[in-house]
Design a protein around this motif. Sequence first.
Motif, PDB file in Angstrom:
ATOM      1  N   HIS A 199      43.623  33.390  27.714  1.00 55.83           N
ATOM      2  CA  HIS A 199      43.348  34.341  26.630  1.00 55.83           C
ATOM      3  C   HIS A 199      43.613  34.111  25.266  1.00 55.83           C
ATOM      4  O   HIS A 199      43.015  34.653  24.314  1.00 55.83           O
ATOM      5  N   ILE A 202      40.168  32.316  23.704  1.00 56.64           N
ATOM      6  CA  ILE A 202      38.864  33.175  24.396  1.00 56.64           C
ATOM      7  C   ILE A 202      39.241  34.267  22.602  1.00 56.64           C
ATOM      8  O   ILE A 202      38.655  34.884  22.466  1.00 56.64           O
ATOM      9  N   LEU A 304      29.809  40.703  29.238  1.00 61.68           N
ATOM     10  CA  LEU A 304      31.527  41.226  29.216  1.00 61.68           C
ATOM     11  C   LEU A 304      32.148  41.703  28.474  1.00 61.68           C
ATOM     12  O   LEU A 304      32.225  41.236  27.248  1.00 61.68           O
ATOM     13  N   ARG A 306      36.146  42.766  27.350  1.00 61.67           N
ATOM     14  CA  ARG A 306      36.780  42.812  27.914  1.00 61.67           C
ATOM     15  C   ARG A 306      37.847  44.347  27.292  1.00 61.67           C
ATOM     16  O   ARG A 306      38.949  43.626  26.393  1.00 61.67           O
ATOM     17  N   ARG A 342      33.767  45.369  31.614  1.00 61.32           N
ATOM     18  CA  ARG A 342      34.527  45.292  32.654  1.00 61.32           C
ATOM     19  C   ARG A 342      35.761  46.365  32.599  1.00 61.32           C
ATOM     20  O   ARG A 342      36.639  46.454  31.311  1.00 61.32           O
ATOM     21  N   ASP A 345      41.444  44.244  33.390  1.00 60.95           N
ATOM     22  CA  ASP A 345      42.278  43.545  33.769  1.00 60.95           C
ATOM     23  C   ASP A 345      42.896  42.837  33.098  1.00 60.95           C
ATOM     24  O   ASP A 345      43.675  41.753  31.804  1.00 60.95           O
ATOM     25  N   LYS A 350      47.945  38.251  29.860  1.00 59.95           N
ATOM     26  CA  LYS A 350      47.922  39.773  28.909  1.00 59.95           C
ATOM     27  C   LYS A 350      48.220  40.605  29.742  1.00 59.95           C
ATOM     28  O   LYS A 350      48.280  41.490  30.984  1.00 59.95           O
ATOM     29  N   ARG A 368      47.703  42.262  39.161  1.00 61.28           N
ATOM     30  CA  ARG A 368      46.774  41.678  38.185  1.00 61.28           C
ATOM     31  C   ARG A 368      45.433  42.290  38.387  1.00 61.28           C
ATOM     32  O   ARG A 368      44.738  43.133  39.515  1.00 61.28           O
ATOM     33  N   MET A 439      32.793  41.302  39.808  1.00 58.39           N
ATOM     34  CA  MET A 439      33.586  39.351  39.206  1.00 58.39           C
ATOM     35  C   MET A 439      33.273  38.614  40.059  1.00 58.39           C
ATOM     36  O   MET A 439      34.304  39.147  40.820  1.00 58.39           O
ATOM     37  N   GLU A 441      34.907  36.407  41.253  1.00 58.09           N
ATOM     38  CA  GLU A 441      36.108  35.105  39.887  1.00 58.09           C
ATOM     39  C   GLU A 441      37.813  34.589  41.576  1.00 58.09           C
ATOM     40  O   GLU A 441      38.163  33.820  41.045  1.00 58.09           O
ATOM     41  N   GLY A 462      33.121  34.868  36.841  1.00 61.81           N
ATOM     42  CA  GLY A 462      34.141  34.529  36.171  1.00 61.81           C
ATOM     43  C   GLY A 462      34.525  33.808  36.306  1.00 61.81           C
ATOM     44  O   GLY A 462      35.200  33.330  37.287  1.00 61.81           O
ATOM     45  N   THR A 463      34.070  32.229  36.003  1.00 61.01           N
ATOM     46  CA  THR A 463      33.767  30.674  36.369  1.00 61.01           C
ATOM     47  C   THR A 463      35.921  30.417  35.504  1.00 61.01           C
ATOM     48  O   THR A 463      36.516  29.354  36.740  1.00 61.01           O
ATOM     49  N   ASN A 464      36.063  31.046  34.495  1.00 62.65           N
ATOM     50  CA  ASN A 464      37.673  30.893  34.288  1.00 62.65           C
ATOM     51  C   ASN A 464      39.016  31.418  35.774  1.00 62.65           C
ATOM     52  O   ASN A 464      39.130  30.347  35.652  1.00 62.65           O
ATOM     53  N   ARG A 475      45.071  28.332  34.212  1.00 66.19           N
ATOM     54  CA  ARG A 475      43.777  28.140  33.841  1.00 66.19           C
ATOM     55  C   ARG A 475      44.803  27.610  32.276  1.00 66.19           C
ATOM     56  O   ARG A 475      44.604  27.157  31.506  1.00 66.19           O
ATOM     57  N   CYS A 512      30.410  34.303  33.465  1.00 67.04           N
ATOM     58  CA  CYS A 512      30.779  34.859  32.030  1.00 67.04           C
ATOM     59  C   CYS A 512      31.703  34.320  32.173  1.00 67.04           C
ATOM     60  O   CYS A 512      32.489  34.975  30.713  1.00 67.04           O
ATOM     61  N   GLY A 513      32.590  33.207  32.629  1.00 65.65           N
ATOM     62  CA  GLY A 513      33.077  32.240  32.039  1.00 65.65           C
ATOM     63  C   GLY A 513      32.524  31.810  31.433  1.00 65.65           C
ATOM     64  O   GLY A 513      31.940  31.200  30.935  1.00 65.65           O
TER      65      GLY A 513
HETATM   66  C1  PEP Z   1      36.841  34.723  33.643  1.00 68.22           C
HETATM   67  O1  PEP Z   1      37.413  34.908  34.457  1.00 68.22           O
HETATM   68  O2  PEP Z   1      35.933  33.301  33.674  1.00 68.22           O
HETATM   69  C2  PEP Z   1      36.513  35.528  32.778  1.00 68.22           C
HETATM   70  C3  PEP Z   1      35.171  35.901  32.657  1.00 68.22           C
HETATM   71  O3  PEP Z   1      37.454  36.719  32.500  1.00 68.22           O
HETATM   72  P1  PEP Z   1      38.460  36.000  32.441  1.00 68.22           P
HETATM   73  O4  PEP Z   1      38.086  35.058  31.220  1.00 68.22           O
HETATM   74  O5  PEP Z   1      39.023  37.389  30.791  1.00 68.22           O
HETATM   75  O6  PEP Z   1      40.004  35.881  33.159  1.00 68.22           O
END
Ligand code: PEP
Length: 594
Positions: A199, A202, A304, A306, A342, A345, A350, A368, A439, A441, A462-464, A475, A512-513
């Motif tokens: 994050h 990001i 998205l 956050r 969203r 989260d 975070k 989480r 989401m 994910e 949420g691909t991340n 990640r 949205c990742g």
């Molecule tokens: C994700 O997980 O792809 C996502 C968009 O959410 P975040 O990056 O805030 O976990």
Amino acid sequence: MAKKNKSEWVLKGIAAAPGIAQGPAFLLDHQDFIVPERTILNEEIVVEIARFDEAIMHTKLEIQNIKEKISREVGGTDAQIFDAHLLVLEDCMLIDEVKKSIRQDKICVEYAFSRILKRYIEIFEKIQDNYIKERSADVSDIGRRVLKHLMGESHLHDLDVLAGDIVVVAHDISPSDAVSMYNKKVLAFLTDIGGQTAHTAIIAKSLGVPAVLGLKDATLRISNQDEVIIDGRKGVVIVNPTEETKRLYQREKEKISKLEGLFHNIVNSPAETTDLHEVKLLANFELYGELPAVQKYGAQGIGLYRTEFFYMNRLDLPSEEEQYNAYRQIAVAMAPHPVVIRTLDLGGDKFISSIQLPKEMMPFLGSRAIRLCLEEQEIFRTQLRAILRASAHGNIMMMYPMIAGAGELRAANGILKGVKQRLRDKNIPFNEAMPVGVMIEVPAAAMTADVLAHEVDFFSIGTNDLIQYTLAVDRANEKMAHFYEPAHPAVLRLIRRTVSAAHDAGIKVSVCGEMASDPTLAAILLGLGVDSFSMSPSSIPLIKRAVRSLRYADVQDHARQALKLSTGSEVMDYMVAELKKAVPDFYMYENQNP
Ligand code: PEP
Ligand code: MG
């Protein structure tokens, strides 16, 4: 490790946020209290001791207040964490030792206190017992609060005393610290640890600040005031650049600004393939200051929002009214485009000061996101009320993060139903038809997407996290970065499954990742049938250009072929070759994302 001399040398890390920056390095070590040593006169001893007593008293009051607030809003057990903090402040040995040092060594209270505190922390950290080891975090936190009362907030945050633009070099920067750099004179971030979708990366993108993370030992090798050039597109850091290197990067910077002008021509054009298949490109949003960028790059909404960043860098929780105003403001500014909010989260990487989460061995697998909201229901209800009230304005949609299956979705929707009823009872307006999505994910959600699709209005992948949880790769861990493969067949199969389930049930699916902002990966997602893409605003032009250069029928075929391959690198090699064949200048702007 010995520091290098002044000739040019290069460090390579993880390209986390694009852009080129140049400036002097500033080493930020958050673990160290930077407290100047000042000797005092005999007459000052009583004053320093009185200042110490006063700072302890203020810190106690501050903690009591937070404790009461948390037990009122969250419940008694969570507030007990602060009892450990209060105990540190009542530790006679620590207090006596500080006073003794002021008298004997004739040094100012800040210095005496920070020196003794550091020794305490070191002792705690060496103890084998995990429980005691963790108490060092309590001592450190308390120390910071006492020092804040002794020195004032501004002295604690090294960044506030800076004169001039700097490149922050740190072992790690938390997402909340990154947010606090907003509007400060930070040209770029460099860290020893952290991965591409952490994050902190990001947030760096949101702030428009180039960042290279995962440099391993940058804090040991770079010295304060070293001149550095950061190339956030390639993850390269040049220390003590020669005049020739500086000129080269100046030209690169000029190329990037020219590109902005080029992309500007398509700001108002649709994201439509050459055979007229249209997708929507939306923006990810973290900080209010991003709104001009969202508009400038022609986002067709916020895909998205956050919201957790709204809870950061403050001691209390944001009230319903504050949240309502913030959500309403964004919805009104973006109308008629959608704003997908969203729900909170938190956890993973975070954290916020107003909710003390228990330390977990694996926070990404712990309490989480939606799990935390289902535990802390009052916090969740407050946010739901604010979102619902804001839904009376603009075009608000809402989604839950980290849903692992229908059970959690139903539990969250049960709470939502209750909140809606209470608003109705009080005649408070909200949009009864506000779309609610989840989401996708967690692999479990992708595998049960057919079930979930019948109970929600939309999906957002949420691909991340989906990559992290599917491939069992943290990640945020730069050491595992080579295992973090977005094009891994397992990830692609889960996405395909999710898209088919959504379309079978007649709902839309977005991604949205960070995968959505890479042209090659976006081409695969497009071919898999994803309806909309949400990304950091500055990535929108590059992806729009890519979409507009492709034929939908071709990428559908490429995606089908890619799904038959065995590894992530095979998929990437295949896609790059096909895209180059179909669109010879597809990669003309690669790595030139402004
Ligand atoms: C994700 O997980 O792809 C996502 C968009 O959410 P975040 O990056 O805030 O976990
Ligand atoms: Mg996520």
